[in-house]
Write an enzyme that holds these catalytic residues in place. Sequence first.
Site, PDB file in Angstrom:
ATOM      1  N   GLY A   1      -1.030  -3.894   1.226  1.00  0.00           N
ATOM      2  CA  GLY A   1      -1.107  -5.263   0.709  1.00  0.00           C
ATOM      3  C   GLY A   1      -2.535  -5.719   0.466  1.00  0.00           C
ATOM      4  O   GLY A   1      -3.461  -5.310   1.152  1.00  0.00           O
ATOM      5  N   ARG A  52       1.671   1.591  -1.790  1.00  0.00           N
ATOM      6  CA  ARG A  52       2.168   1.742  -0.430  1.00  0.00           C
ATOM      7  C   ARG A  52       2.607   3.167  -0.085  1.00  0.00           C
ATOM      8  O   ARG A  52       3.225   3.403   0.960  1.00  0.00           O
ATOM      9  CB  ARG A  52       3.312   0.761  -0.168  1.00  0.00           C
ATOM     10  CG  ARG A  52       2.860  -0.687  -0.213  1.00  0.00           C
ATOM     11  CD  ARG A  52       3.906  -1.662   0.286  1.00  0.00           C
ATOM     12  NE  ARG A  52       3.421  -3.035   0.162  1.00  0.00           N
ATOM     13  CZ  ARG A  52       2.737  -3.687   1.108  1.00  0.00           C
ATOM     14  NH1 ARG A  52       2.458  -3.103   2.248  1.00  0.00           N
ATOM     15  NH2 ARG A  52       2.320  -4.927   0.907  1.00  0.00           N
ATOM     16  N   ASP A 103      -1.472   1.455   9.816  1.00  0.00           N
ATOM     17  CA  ASP A 103      -0.791   2.680   9.376  1.00  0.00           C
ATOM     18  C   ASP A 103      -1.699   3.559   8.516  1.00  0.00           C
ATOM     19  O   ASP A 103      -1.771   4.769   8.692  1.00  0.00           O
ATOM     20  CB  ASP A 103       0.458   2.342   8.554  1.00  0.00           C
ATOM     21  CG  ASP A 103       1.660   2.093   9.449  1.00  0.00           C
ATOM     22  OD1 ASP A 103       1.539   2.308  10.680  1.00  0.00           O
ATOM     23  OD2 ASP A 103       2.709   1.678   8.917  1.00  0.00           O
ATOM     24  N   LYS A 160      -8.523  -3.195   7.090  1.00  0.00           N
ATOM     25  CA  LYS A 160      -8.067  -4.262   6.201  1.00  0.00           C
ATOM     26  C   LYS A 160      -6.741  -4.802   6.653  1.00  0.00           C
ATOM     27  O   LYS A 160      -5.859  -4.033   7.017  1.00  0.00           O
ATOM     28  CB  LYS A 160      -7.893  -3.681   4.795  1.00  0.00           C
ATOM     29  CG  LYS A 160      -7.246  -4.624   3.805  1.00  0.00           C
ATOM     30  CD  LYS A 160      -6.112  -3.964   3.023  1.00  0.00           C
ATOM     31  CE  LYS A 160      -4.894  -3.712   3.899  1.00  0.00           C
ATOM     32  NZ  LYS A 160      -3.712  -3.273   3.144  1.00  0.00           N
ATOM     33  N   THR A 161      -6.539  -6.071   6.680  1.00  0.00           N
ATOM     34  CA  THR A 161      -5.237  -6.738   6.683  1.00  0.00           C
ATOM     35  C   THR A 161      -5.418  -8.219   6.939  1.00  0.00           C
ATOM     36  O   THR A 161      -6.097  -8.614   7.878  1.00  0.00           O
ATOM     37  CB  THR A 161      -4.228  -6.178   7.692  1.00  0.00           C
ATOM     38  OG1 THR A 161      -3.098  -7.068   7.733  1.00  0.00           O
ATOM     39  CG2 THR A 161      -4.760  -6.093   9.097  1.00  0.00           C
ATOM     40  N   ASP A 172      -3.216 -10.012   8.056  1.00  0.00           N
ATOM     41  CA  ASP A 172      -2.397 -10.371   9.214  1.00  0.00           C
ATOM     42  C   ASP A 172      -3.196 -10.470  10.511  1.00  0.00           C
ATOM     43  O   ASP A 172      -2.743 -11.054  11.486  1.00  0.00           O
ATOM     44  CB  ASP A 172      -1.271  -9.347   9.415  1.00  0.00           C
ATOM     45  CG  ASP A 172      -0.250  -9.411   8.300  1.00  0.00           C
ATOM     46  OD1 ASP A 172      -0.257 -10.412   7.553  1.00  0.00           O
ATOM     47  OD2 ASP A 172       0.553  -8.474   8.173  1.00  0.00           O
TER      48      ASP A 172
END
Lengths: 552, 552
Positions: free
Chosen positions: B81, B145, B176, B202-203, B205
């Site tokens: 994402g 992905r 992941d 990276k994220t 979230d």
Amino acid sequence: MELSPLQKARYEYRPKLPEMLKDDIGNIKAVEGRNTQSVSDQEEIEKLFPNTYGMKEVAFAKGENHAEKKRQVVGVILSGGQAPGGHNVVTGLYDALKKAGKDNVLLGFKNGPSGLLEDNFIEFDDKYIDCYRNTGGFDIIGSGRTKLETEEQFAVAAEVCKKHGITAIVIIGGDDSNTNAAVLAEYFAKMKTGVQVIGCPKTIDGDLKNDVIEISFGFDTACKTYSELIGNIERDANSAKKYWHFIKVMGRSASHIALECALETQPNVCLISEEVEEKKMSLSAIADQVASSVAARSAKGDNFGVVIIPEGLIEFVPEVKKLIGELNDLMAIKEKEFNALDVWEDKYAFMQKNLSSESFAVFSILPLDIEKQLLMDRDPHGNVQVSRIETEKLIISLVEAKLKKMKAEGKYNGKFSALNHFFGYEGRCAFPSNFDADYCYSLGYNAFMLISYGYTGYLSTITNLSKPATEWKAGGIPITKMMNMEQRHGAKKPVIRKALVELGGAPFRYFSERREKWAVETCYTFPGAIQYYGPASVCDITTKTLALEQEK
Amino acid sequence: MELSPLQKARYEYRPKLPEMLKDDIGNIKAVEGRNTQSVSDQEEIEKLFPNTYGMKEVAFAKGENHAEKKRQVVGVILSGGQAPGGHNVVTGLYDALKKAGKDNVLLGFKNGPSGLLEDNFIEFDDKYIDCYRNTGGFDIIGSGRTKLETEEQFAVAAEVCKKHGITAIVIIGGDDSNTNAAVLAEYFAKMKTGVQVIGCPKTIDGDLKNDVIEISFGFDTACKTYSELIGNIERDANSAKKYWHFIKVMGRSASHIALECALETQPNVCLISEEVEEKKMSLSAIADQVASSVAARSAKGDNFGVVIIPEGLIEFVPEVKKLIGELNDLMAIKEKEFNALDVWEDKYAFMQKNLSSESFAVFSILPLDIEKQLLMDRDPHGNVQVSRIETEKLIISLVEAKLKKMKAEGKYNGKFSALNHFFGYEGRCAFPSNFDADYCYSLGYNAFMLISYGYTGYLSTITNLSKPATEWKAGGIPITKMMNMEQRHGAKKPVIRKALVELGGAPFRYFSERREKWAVETCYTFPGAIQYYGPASVCDITTKTLALEQEK
């Protein structure tokens, strides 16, 4: 209250004033122009406003102040939906009033026009005012939707004004509120109360504009906030390459917001309600337009895109209007019979039997849940609630059906995965952009100048807005100048004409000349977040709509 | 592409680097620290990573560069994402690589890890790179992905690398993707391909953090974007005084975003999934918590408020988990019997008969449309799709039911009018904040330093992030250091542990100490739009989460 770093920083911002208002109040003179008349229905409107019709246009200029000196007690009211910059109208008004005389007083009526009727207000002081400078929201005194329109209300208002020695009322509102301001001004003049009324043009919808109002305040900030989000979503679409985003934006009666957002972000499709009405487009034609963009992009391998939809779209589709009318009539006559039906299939058959074949055709292409919602979820008068329809979801489902058909016919072979969004409340209370902060402060400051020169029934106007603030012009125009007679709730009334998107206007033409390219190619523009500091090219420019309109 | 004024201005922004990376590349030395071991399951993980386990921590410092000089051909991949700042990792990497040698080459594999397998890439040059400096999105090369996890994939990757003389791969991704980067590094080492692998955290979230990663990039910008909108809505709520806004924010597996937004905006209620799970809260208990805030505020005359809900909430409610499990088991065994039922009443009775009484009790308090959705709208394996549930609408409907009951009992006498929002896609591709622009550029620049010193299986790390950029520290840690063994899809696998919100951590404690007050009073804070220019106190500060965590 815990303050964000930006809020603290924004307190320090000094809004820009037009050159002629920058000077000491003693050096601002009023220059009267020509007598005015209403945009149409002159005779009728003159009859309704015998005391306030036909007054002269006013402009302010540098020169000796020739106003009669008197102590001013001004009441201010925020009316209707929030728009960024409302607080700055109040702070501009306050600053001018205190500059003119330390014993002048500004009262803020709470929670909208009802505050005036209920004698519910606060008196502003420096400390209180300073907490709201250059901030969003209407929380300084709250807003409300009570309409000031009856003689009884006016009498109460007159009494409250008398009680507190109020010399003028400033009403910050949209077209309806300013219409009512004019009626109140006429009443006060007729009753010789000596209380003046001044209006200020507010609405994010952008539909309060005409020859003398270039733009209502809040439109700039709201559109920039929505455009920030739409641009971010476009960039996401173009990165993930797997979704079509359907984005509904506020604007029930006009599509100015949708159009401005489209000019700022260059999406693949933007629907314009006024065009749908003008061209008598059917739901099917609308879905065709979107589906053809989806198919053309898909043929290039791009199974993603962005569509902007104005909130009020569906109410502009002629065949939907007709359907709604028939449904309401039907329910009025045969409600009992309809309500006695238990099973959906019977209700559906009832519609087939009782609606005209055109309207039933429209009804039958609606998705099942919208059909059910229309029939079951009616208002207390039994009317169907068209505003409850989630237009963005309806369009998605119609487009899905089109694409399925096209796939069967071998005309489309892509993937269509849609997401929906609605942006409205996110933009109404943003910190005002520099443009709105400056414009609103000037409107409020200028409203006081109109008061001090004794005008009533006037709208505070700041013009030449596509230029830097130093070149702005300040003045006032009689509200009656903007009026015409319209049918409202069964009676003919004098109202300010709502400005819809003009299909011959420069903003729409700019859009329509480019949209075929945008529909197929990826021409997204990413405006990013509103900036308050930094290069003027980033921070001080206003909307493309205004720039295009003023270019002409 | 038409560029917005902000985009043009952002091209000129020069991201800040940590002091030790600012110098000429010839003056940066690597200082090795201690050998590392995985956070747990050391033996098992060592066995799985015989060539890359236990390597030393690395820090960069000023000093003579002692790396072996060789021409570098680096491939970079964006995985998963979007997160604001991804482009700057690429530009930082590019700038360092070109500084180190004009003949070094950076290749960008397109559309995520699949680009490496499909040998689909572009070679970057100045002109191309300059169009993406300090911009949002992953559109520079696209993302995807596809998971790199099988030996077959690794063999293809090795071949592609060999074909182009690639010396290193940089993978920009979440937990992941970085786990897979470590496995790929081990494979390349085992096969003596000579190709290094470096990861970047990276994220949006925020759940990729631990002793050595203070925060993943993108979290700062995304939270600020959502907080801007939440603050605007709070101001709207406090101005209009008639709606409760229920705002869902992204974050399926952890509630860091919800918590950070709550710290930034001080809403009346913010639900935290990890707390719901830890305290085994039922849906009813959650609704009680919200309803009690509604009632307490209503008693003061405030029939408005704001509630933040993390996207993944419902999957953390133990009784819902149990219900979902039972439903899936039931459908696996009796699907045919269930599918044979025509009428909703029969389906409902079927549930009553076949679910445990606890689970049926949970099922029965769900609103009808969610019950139907759960049973009818199952995935291809027949499983119920809990992610389809619109959690914000579910909570609203449960709260409505509670309030109705409270009204009947005389415990509440207010008005409750709720609106819902979901913010996710709006924040993933925003222009990176100065923090993310600087952090990401440093991560990319630093990744090249790790490559030039010959490291593989390392994560690029920039730390001391709550201080000004000049005080940041640059280095690298073996990815295996962050690993433990977890059950995934039925098999035990070495993975980077996901960081959930810690109820004992400083951010949650700060929140929980204040939330009772926020639930009743109006303590809203309005962060406003992200600023890129202006006072450092406005433009350069990062999240409250990071500040609180680093204070300890």
